[in-house]
Design a protein around this motif. Structure first.
Motif, PDB file in Angstrom:
ATOM      1  N   LEU A 144       0.661  -1.196   0.046  1.00 34.21           N
ATOM      2  CA  LEU A 144       0.067   0.186   0.005  1.00 34.21           C
ATOM      3  C   LEU A 144       0.956   1.147   0.197  1.00 34.21           C
ATOM      4  CD1 LEU A 144      -2.800   1.620   0.374  1.00 34.21           C
ATOM      5  CD2 LEU A 144      -2.427   1.149   2.871  1.00 34.21           C
ATOM      6  N   MET A 145       1.770   1.354   0.840  1.00 35.78           N
ATOM      7  CA  MET A 145       2.513   2.394   1.110  1.00 35.78           C
ATOM      8  C   MET A 145       3.516   2.717  -0.400  1.00 35.78           C
ATOM      9  SD  MET A 145       3.736   2.689   5.137  1.00 35.78           S
ATOM     10  CE  MET A 145       4.030   1.122   5.249  1.00 35.78           C
ATOM     11  N   ARG A 146       3.997   1.568  -0.769  1.00 36.22           N
ATOM     12  CA  ARG A 146       4.746   1.635  -2.043  1.00 36.22           C
ATOM     13  C   ARG A 146       3.874   2.302  -3.163  1.00 36.22           C
ATOM     14  NH1 ARG A 146       5.894  -3.466  -2.570  1.00 36.22           N
ATOM     15  NH2 ARG A 146       4.273  -3.765  -4.260  1.00 36.22           N
ATOM     16  N   ASP A 147       2.734   1.832  -3.421  1.00 36.58           N
ATOM     17  CA  ASP A 147       1.587   1.958  -4.243  1.00 36.58           C
ATOM     18  C   ASP A 147       1.472   3.640  -4.393  1.00 36.58           C
ATOM     19  OD1 ASP A 147       1.820  -0.180  -5.468  1.00 36.58           O
ATOM     20  OD2 ASP A 147      -0.041  -1.061  -4.541  1.00 36.58           O
ATOM     21  N   MET A 148       1.108   4.067  -3.095  1.00 35.35           N
ATOM     22  CA  MET A 148       0.940   5.553  -2.573  1.00 35.35           C
ATOM     23  C   MET A 148       2.161   6.509  -3.127  1.00 35.35           C
ATOM     24  SD  MET A 148      -0.859   5.991   0.974  1.00 35.35           S
ATOM     25  CE  MET A 148       0.213   5.058   1.990  1.00 35.35           C
ATOM     26  N   LEU A 149       3.459   5.945  -2.866  1.00 38.43           N
ATOM     27  CA  LEU A 149       4.464   6.650  -3.163  1.00 38.43           C
ATOM     28  C   LEU A 149       4.533   6.818  -4.720  1.00 38.43           C
ATOM     29  CD1 LEU A 149       7.152   8.102  -2.476  1.00 38.43           C
ATOM     30  CD2 LEU A 149       8.282   5.903  -2.465  1.00 38.43           C
ATOM     31  N   GLU A 150       4.347   5.603  -5.344  1.00 36.51           N
ATOM     32  CA  GLU A 150       4.370   5.712  -6.852  1.00 36.51           C
ATOM     33  C   GLU A 150       3.359   6.832  -7.355  1.00 36.51           C
ATOM     34  OE1 GLU A 150       6.860   4.507  -8.831  1.00 36.51           O
ATOM     35  OE2 GLU A 150       7.943   3.798  -6.736  1.00 36.51           O
ATOM     36  N   THR A 151       2.251   6.433  -6.939  1.00 38.23           N
ATOM     37  CA  THR A 151       0.988   7.310  -7.481  1.00 38.23           C
ATOM     38  C   THR A 151       1.372   8.763  -7.199  1.00 38.23           C
ATOM     39  OG1 THR A 151      -0.593   5.725  -6.854  1.00 38.23           O
ATOM     40  CG2 THR A 151      -1.399   7.963  -6.990  1.00 38.23           C
ATOM     41  N   ALA A 152       1.927   9.325  -5.898  1.00 39.74           N
ATOM     42  CA  ALA A 152       2.138  10.700  -5.703  1.00 39.74           C
ATOM     43  C   ALA A 152       3.507  11.188  -6.197  1.00 39.74           C
ATOM     44  CB  ALA A 152       2.104  10.680  -4.138  1.00 39.74           C
ATOM     45  N   LYS A 153       4.260  10.373  -6.667  1.00 44.88           N
ATOM     46  CA  LYS A 153       5.548  10.818  -7.493  1.00 44.88           C
ATOM     47  C   LYS A 153       5.429  11.575  -8.747  1.00 44.88           C
ATOM     48  CE  LYS A 153       9.745   8.206  -5.744  1.00 44.88           C
ATOM     49  NZ  LYS A 153      10.561   7.126  -6.013  1.00 44.88           N
ATOM     50  N   SER A 154       4.552  10.974  -9.569  1.00 47.27           N
ATOM     51  CA  SER A 154       4.250  11.298 -10.910  1.00 47.27           C
ATOM     52  C   SER A 154       3.410  12.983 -10.575  1.00 47.27           C
ATOM     53  CB  SER A 154       3.404  10.546 -11.690  1.00 47.27           C
ATOM     54  OG  SER A 154       2.201  10.260 -11.097  1.00 47.27           O
ATOM     55  N   ALA A 155       2.743  12.960  -9.740  1.00 44.28           N
ATOM     56  CA  ALA A 155       2.266  14.210  -9.571  1.00 44.28           C
ATOM     57  C   ALA A 155       3.251  15.486  -8.843  1.00 44.28           C
ATOM     58  CB  ALA A 155       0.854  14.142  -8.528  1.00 44.28           C
ATOM     59  N   ALA A 156       3.909  14.684  -7.981  1.00 46.49           N
ATOM     60  CA  ALA A 156       4.874  15.820  -7.616  1.00 46.49           C
ATOM     61  C   ALA A 156       6.056  16.530  -8.434  1.00 46.49           C
ATOM     62  CB  ALA A 156       5.190  15.229  -6.243  1.00 46.49           C
TER      63      ALA A 156
END
Length: 291
Positions: A144-156
């Protein structure tokens, strides 16, 4: 003081002021950009002393270190089961593109923190919304935390920053749903326990039935074998008796009488009421056993 000397002092002072306004330093913990009338004209400064044109050019410095955003108020999100959760998180981030960072946030860290917090919150809502409660808090926590990081990275990336880590510190049920959730969990556990007990009772009954059936079979086979052996023993005994009688009928009669005496008279407290001349005592009354 002469006018020429005073003028020289004034000129020297102005030169020092201009020199002071023109010089700036950048250390190892900083990123710097040079602006001219609000437009970026130079970036990627190495640590050390640098120069700029006073008044027309300005310098903006940003921290080069890893920074942390901690959520002050836990976010209320919903899982795939439509159950509300309160999620408390923190984020580690740093600036990787100073020009893009300045352009998108104005170089204000509070603005960057706010925009990154919104990005992370959206990622949390997205990822938690795809999972059940058990998956979110136990089974798939690392994923879950890995997916959250990947999802947020592109937006950041559009902010000129890099997200290094996103961690969920705490996941709790809100007060208004905690009791109902715990009640559902207790009911679910009770249902599973009743189902397991029923399955165990069924298995136990099957085992008892199997054991009783096997016991009956074993006893029947044992009784059959014992009767067979008893029959064979009786037949052999009869054969031995017949053979003994045929060889010496008188001795056979004597042996049987002695055996009868042993079984009937040999016990303490035995009492027989018989005629002394009864055939039973013929070997006691006559050594030849004559009647």
């Amino acid at each position: 003081m002469s006018d020429s000397r005073f003028a020289a002092i004034v000129i020297a002072g102005l030169c020092l002021v201009v020199l002071g306004l023109s010089a700036f330093t950048v250390n190892e913990r900083e990123l710097a950009i040079k602006l001219q009338v609000g437009e970026v004209v130079q970036t990627d400064y190495e640590p050390g002393l640098h120069w700029k044109i006073p008044i027309f050019q300005t310098v903006r410095k940003f921290p080069k270190r890893i920074m942390t955003i901690e959520d002050e108020r836990p976010e209320r999100i919903f899982t795939a089961e439509r159950l509300a959760l309160q999620v408390d998180f923190f984020v580690k981030w740093r600036i990787v593109d100073s020009v893009q960072y300045y352009t998108s946030t104005g170089g204000v860290q509070q603005v960057a923190d706010g925009r990154l917090s919104e990005i992370i919150k959206n990622a949390i809502v997205t990822e938690f919304g795809q999972r059940s409660v058990s998956e979110a808090i136990s089974v798939e926590r690392a994923e879950l935390m890995r997916d959250m990081l990947e999802t947020a990275k592109s937006a950041a990336q559009g902010l000129g920053v890099e997200l290094i880590d996103v961690r969920v510190k705490q996941v709790e049920f809100p007060d208004d749903v905690r009791n109902s959730v715990y009640r559902q969990m207790r009911e679910e556990r009770a249902r599973v326990a009743a189902e397991r007990r029923a399955q165990g009772g069924e298995i136990a009954e099957q085992l008892r039935s199997t054991a009783d059936r096997e016991r009956t079979i074993i006893l029947a086979e044992a009784y059959r074998d014992s009767q067979k052996l008893r029959g064979e023993g009786d037949a052999r005994a009869a054969e031995i008796y017949a053979d003994a009688y045929n060889r010496d009928p008188e001795f056979y009669a004597f042996y049987r009488s002695i055996d009868a005496y042993r079984n009937s008279i040999g016990q303490s407290g035995d009492l027989l009421v018989l005629d002394p001349k009864n055939d039973f005592f013929r070997y006691l009354n006559n050594k030849n056993g004559a009647r």
